[in-house]
Write a protein that holds these residues in place. Structure first.
Motif, PDB file in Angstrom:
ATOM      1  N   GLU A  64      -2.290 -10.189 -14.845  1.00 42.54           N
ATOM      2  CA  GLU A  64      -3.414  -9.363 -14.394  1.00 42.54           C
ATOM      3  C   GLU A  64      -3.184  -8.783 -12.995  1.00 42.54           C
ATOM      4  OE1 GLU A  64      -5.856  -8.627 -16.430  1.00 42.54           O
ATOM      5  OE2 GLU A  64      -4.909  -9.890 -17.965  1.00 42.54           O
ATOM      6  N   ALA A  65      -2.005  -8.985 -12.434  1.00 44.05           N
ATOM      7  CA  ALA A  65      -1.702  -8.476 -11.095  1.00 44.05           C
ATOM      8  C   ALA A  65      -1.449  -6.974 -11.144  1.00 44.05           C
ATOM      9  CB  ALA A  65      -0.474  -9.196 -10.540  1.00 44.05           C
ATOM     10  N   PRO A  66      -1.595  -6.272 -10.020  1.00 44.41           N
ATOM     11  CA  PRO A  66      -1.298  -4.830 -10.007  1.00 44.41           C
ATOM     12  C   PRO A  66       0.198  -4.574 -10.185  1.00 44.41           C
ATOM     13  CG  PRO A  66      -1.692  -5.622  -7.775  1.00 44.41           C
ATOM     14  CD  PRO A  66      -2.056  -6.756  -8.695  1.00 44.41           C
ATOM     15  N   THR A  67       0.538  -3.440 -10.737  1.00 44.88           N
ATOM     16  CA  THR A  67       1.947  -3.045 -10.797  1.00 44.88           C
ATOM     17  C   THR A  67       2.358  -2.527  -9.421  1.00 44.88           C
ATOM     18  OG1 THR A  67       1.435  -0.771 -11.413  1.00 44.88           O
ATOM     19  CG2 THR A  67       1.679  -2.379 -13.206  1.00 44.88           C
ATOM     20  N   PHE A  68       3.654  -2.359  -9.215  1.00 40.32           N
ATOM     21  CA  PHE A  68       4.096  -1.823  -7.926  1.00 40.32           C
ATOM     22  C   PHE A  68       3.570  -0.411  -7.723  1.00 40.32           C
ATOM     23  CE2 PHE A  68       6.872   0.149  -4.823  1.00 40.32           C
ATOM     24  CZ  PHE A  68       6.911  -0.828  -3.840  1.00 40.32           C
ATOM     25  N   ALA A  69       3.475   0.341  -8.807  1.00 36.60           N
ATOM     26  CA  ALA A  69       2.959   1.709  -8.697  1.00 36.60           C
ATOM     27  C   ALA A  69       1.557   1.723  -8.100  1.00 36.60           C
ATOM     28  CB  ALA A  69       2.960   2.375 -10.074  1.00 36.60           C
ATOM     29  N   GLU A  70       0.783   0.690  -8.397  1.00 40.70           N
ATOM     30  CA  GLU A  70      -0.597   0.636  -7.921  1.00 40.70           C
ATOM     31  C   GLU A  70      -0.704   0.259  -6.443  1.00 40.70           C
ATOM     32  OE1 GLU A  70      -3.329  -0.625 -11.646  1.00 40.70           O
ATOM     33  OE2 GLU A  70      -1.688  -2.013 -11.263  1.00 40.70           O
ATOM     34  N   VAL A  71       0.317  -0.419  -5.897  1.00 40.31           N
ATOM     35  CA  VAL A  71       0.265  -0.828  -4.486  1.00 40.31           C
ATOM     36  C   VAL A  71       1.247  -0.047  -3.625  1.00 40.31           C
ATOM     37  CG1 VAL A  71      -0.480  -3.162  -5.108  1.00 40.31           C
ATOM     38  CG2 VAL A  71       1.966  -2.703  -4.750  1.00 40.31           C
ATOM     39  N   ALA A  72       2.043   0.829  -4.253  1.00 37.82           N
ATOM     40  CA  ALA A  72       3.137   1.500  -3.540  1.00 37.82           C
ATOM     41  C   ALA A  72       2.653   2.239  -2.302  1.00 37.82           C
ATOM     42  CB  ALA A  72       3.866   2.454  -4.479  1.00 37.82           C
ATOM     43  N   GLN A  73       1.572   3.012  -2.433  1.00 38.42           N
ATOM     44  CA  GLN A  73       1.098   3.806  -1.298  1.00 38.42           C
ATOM     45  C   GLN A  73       0.680   2.902  -0.141  1.00 38.42           C
ATOM     46  OE1 GLN A  73      -2.201   6.410  -2.131  1.00 38.42           O
ATOM     47  NE2 GLN A  73      -2.063   7.458  -0.173  1.00 38.42           N
ATOM     48  N   ARG A  74      -0.024   1.825  -0.459  1.00 37.98           N
ATOM     49  CA  ARG A  74      -0.484   0.916   0.594  1.00 37.98           C
ATOM     50  C   ARG A  74       0.692   0.248   1.291  1.00 37.98           C
ATOM     51  NH1 ARG A  74      -4.879  -4.080  -0.010  1.00 37.98           N
ATOM     52  NH2 ARG A  74      -4.976  -4.542   2.232  1.00 37.98           N
ATOM     53  N   VAL A  75       1.650  -0.238   0.514  1.00 34.15           N
ATOM     54  CA  VAL A  75       2.817  -0.911   1.094  1.00 34.15           C
ATOM     55  C   VAL A  75       3.633   0.066   1.935  1.00 34.15           C
ATOM     56  CG1 VAL A  75       4.978  -2.117   0.568  1.00 34.15           C
ATOM     57  CG2 VAL A  75       2.918  -2.638  -0.749  1.00 34.15           C
ATOM     58  N   PHE A  76       3.800   1.277   1.433  1.00 35.62           N
ATOM     59  CA  PHE A  76       4.554   2.292   2.170  1.00 35.62           C
ATOM     60  C   PHE A  76       3.907   2.563   3.526  1.00 35.62           C
ATOM     61  CE2 PHE A  76       5.824   6.574   3.348  1.00 35.62           C
ATOM     62  CZ  PHE A  76       7.176   6.593   3.046  1.00 35.62           C
ATOM     63  N   GLN A  77       2.585   2.695   3.541  1.00 31.04           N
ATOM     64  CA  GLN A  77       1.872   2.971   4.786  1.00 31.04           C
ATOM     65  C   GLN A  77       1.980   1.807   5.769  1.00 31.04           C
ATOM     66  OE1 GLN A  77      -2.033   3.903   3.280  1.00 31.04           O
ATOM     67  NE2 GLN A  77      -1.550   6.076   2.976  1.00 31.04           N
ATOM     68  N   MET A  78       1.999   0.565   5.243  1.00 33.76           N
ATOM     69  CA  MET A  78       2.127  -0.605   6.116  1.00 33.76           C
ATOM     70  C   MET A  78       3.502  -0.663   6.772  1.00 33.76           C
ATOM     71  SD  MET A  78       0.142  -3.855   4.408  1.00 33.76           S
ATOM     72  CE  MET A  78       0.791  -3.696   2.757  1.00 33.76           C
ATOM     73  N   LEU A  79       4.536  -0.297   6.020  1.00 35.37           N
ATOM     74  CA  LEU A  79       5.906  -0.455   6.507  1.00 35.37           C
ATOM     75  C   LEU A  79       6.417   0.749   7.284  1.00 35.37           C
ATOM     76  CD1 LEU A  79       7.576  -2.080   3.358  1.00 35.37           C
ATOM     77  CD2 LEU A  79       6.716  -3.237   5.400  1.00 35.37           C
ATOM     78  N   GLU A  80       5.824   1.900   7.074  1.00 38.09           N
ATOM     79  CA  GLU A  80       6.333   3.140   7.659  1.00 38.09           C
ATOM     80  C   GLU A  80       6.393   3.052   9.187  1.00 38.09           C
ATOM     81  OE1 GLU A  80       5.759   7.915   6.855  1.00 38.09           O
ATOM     82  OE2 GLU A  80       4.021   6.586   6.735  1.00 38.09           O
ATOM     83  N   GLY A  81       7.553   3.386   9.744  1.00 35.94           N
ATOM     84  CA  GLY A  81       7.739   3.434  11.188  1.00 35.94           C
ATOM     85  C   GLY A  81       7.940   2.084  11.856  1.00 35.94           C
ATOM     86  N   ARG A  82       8.077   1.029  11.082  1.00 39.08           N
ATOM     87  CA  ARG A  82       8.237  -0.309  11.657  1.00 39.08           C
ATOM     88  C   ARG A  82       9.678  -0.806  11.520  1.00 39.08           C
ATOM     89  NH1 ARG A  82       3.504  -3.163  12.647  1.00 39.08           N
ATOM     90  NH2 ARG A  82       1.611  -1.998  12.085  1.00 39.08           N
ATOM     91  N   LEU A  83      10.039  -1.702  12.411  1.00 40.33           N
ATOM     92  CA  LEU A  83      11.320  -2.385  12.297  1.00 40.33           C
ATOM     93  C   LEU A  83      11.194  -3.401  11.172  1.00 40.33           C
ATOM     94  CD1 LEU A  83      14.023  -2.287  13.807  1.00 40.33           C
ATOM     95  CD2 LEU A  83      13.231  -4.197  15.196  1.00 40.33           C
TER      96      LEU A  83
END
Length: 455
Positions: A64-83
């Protein structure tokens, strides 16, 4: 201060292009501000029993967990521009990059591998896996092989080194690691630094003495390092970098020497990751024979031919099937009669199948003179003509002091002295090799005959 992301993943396996993420754990650090986020991920494929036991993540848990497609945008925004900080960062970064790519995101990040950072800051210790860091630095364990728990351990390690090591030393180590290709954690950096920037052949070894892969380059060091910068997007490179434990090399005088040595070693050692250049015992060629019914084609195996010394050979084919396919295509493209050239059996005076379709000019039924058909056949085969060996004996090619010794298109070896030259000439001749033949066609004008002073 640059913001950090301490990342850990759990996955269904080790190959980013095939396997899938089952859990993501991220710790975002902006100065004194720390945020934690994690989620199970439905990999949309079965998790093996082995991985279930290793991580504790079961198929039931992710159903019942989300697929990666469903969290991709959120994860991308969290990681963007970080070491991007991870333990064996190549693995986690490679999986995320592949997963983002499937969703149309181009994820790029500067990475720090805490395995390499630990090795650089604590060179006196033999082990730098996460369990070793836990014991050595007294890290507090909230769980193992779960994404957020392991990300917390990586963050704790980062905090410990800030307390134990002078800031300038940590900064220098980080700069050194982020300013070079991401090499596998189990390779010695000094060994890579010692690789020559010269032409030659390099050999990747795993746990035993059989090579995994053999390659060649005009700059050995540059080419070897390039394997480890592309591994995150190539399943082959990822697999290779995970297996390699040792690298050896052989310098050559130039490009031709490197090409010949690579072809020789691949056939001799049969590395598992090389598909091309392997020995082909079914090598065939086309020969022409004059008969009363015109020129007749014979497809023969290399073992039955005197390659290099015959002047009526056309083409090099890996199998009889490939040779016949090329012949059939030539016949179709040049309106040749398959009955005359031996690809089709018909009764004398009867039309071949192509003639019935008006795709043959009628040599089989006497409507085209055999001489005319033979001339068109010769013209059709001309692009495939095999160059016979232009010398009565062996020859050499000089490359930056190396003498590449060749006989009948077969590479005998490389000599640096006169004694080595005569030793090669006294050694048993290897069989004809199509790869050496093709390589040497580039340098045919540079070949010089070897004259035996005793004759």
């Amino acid at each position: 201060m640059q913001p950090f992301a301490f990342v850990d993943l759990e996955t269904t396996g080790t190959t980013a292009s095939v396997d899938r993420i089952t859990e993501v754990g991220i710790i975002l650090v902006d100065g004194s501000n720390i945020q934690e986020w994690s989620s199970l991920i439905n990999p949309e494929t079965r998790i093996s029993a082995f991985i279930e036991r290793l991580t504790g993540i079961t198929n039931q848990m992710v159903a019942e967990a989300p697929t990666f497609a469903e969290v991709a945008q959120r994860v991308f925004q969290m990681l963007e521009g970080r070491l991007f900080v991870a333990h064996n960062a190549r693995f986690d970064y490679g999986f995320l990059k592949q997963s983002f790519k499937r969703q149309g995101y181009d994820f790029q990040a500067t990475t720090i591998c805490t395995v390499k950072l630990s090795r650089r800051l604590f060179p006196g210790h033999p082990r730098h896996n996460l369990d070793s860091l836990i014991e050595r630095h007294g890290l507090q364990v909230n769980g193992r092989h779960r994404a957020l728990a392991d990300a917390q351990l990586i963050h704790q390690f980062w905090q410990k080194i800030q307390q134990q090591i002078p800031p300038a030393k940590v900064a220098a180590a980080v700069k050194a690691l982020t300013g070079r290709p991401s090499i596998p954690t189990h390779l010695n950096e000094q060994m890579l630094d010692s690789l020559p920037q010269r032409p030659g052949v390099y050999l990747f070894y795993g746990e035993n003495e059989l090579p995994l892969y053999i390659g060649k380059s005009m700059n050995i060091r540059q080419r070897v390092l390039s394997h480890f910068t592309s591994d995150v997007s190539s399943a082959k490179e990822m697999s290779l970098s995970q297996q390699v434990r040792r690298i050896d090399y052989i310098e050559t005088g130039g490009e031709i020497g490197a090409l010949l040595k690579e072809a020789e070693l691949v056939k001799k050692l049969q590395p598992t990751h090389n598909r091309k250049l392997r020995r082909n015992n079914e090598l065939c060629s086309i020969s022409l024979k004059e008969t009363g019914a015109g020129l007749h084609i014979n497809v023969a195996y290399a073992r039955d031919l005197d390659f290099g010394r015959q002047s009526n050979l056309y083409g090099l084919f890996k199998s009889l099937q490939e040779a016949n396919k090329v012949l059939a295509n030539l016949a179709d493209g040049h309106e040749l009669c398959k009955a005359i050239i031996g690809l089709e059996k018909v009764k004398p005076g009867k039309p071949c199948f192509a003639r019935q379709l008006k795709r043959c000019r009628g040599g089989c039924v006497g409507e085209e003179p055999l001489v005319a058909h033979s001339m068109r056949l010769m013209a059709a085969l001309s692009s495939l003509r095999f160059n016979s060996w232009p010398f009565t004996g062996p020859a050499y090619l000089k490359e930056d002091g190396d003498l590449l010794v060749i006989d009948n298109w077969a590479y005998l070896g490389t000599a640096k002295t006169e004694d080595e030259l005569w030793q090669l000439l006294d050694s048993p001749r290897p069989q004809f090799d199509k790869d050496s033949y093709r390589i040497l066609q580039k340098a045919i004008k540079s070949l010089q005959p070897i004259i035996d002073p005793a004759k």
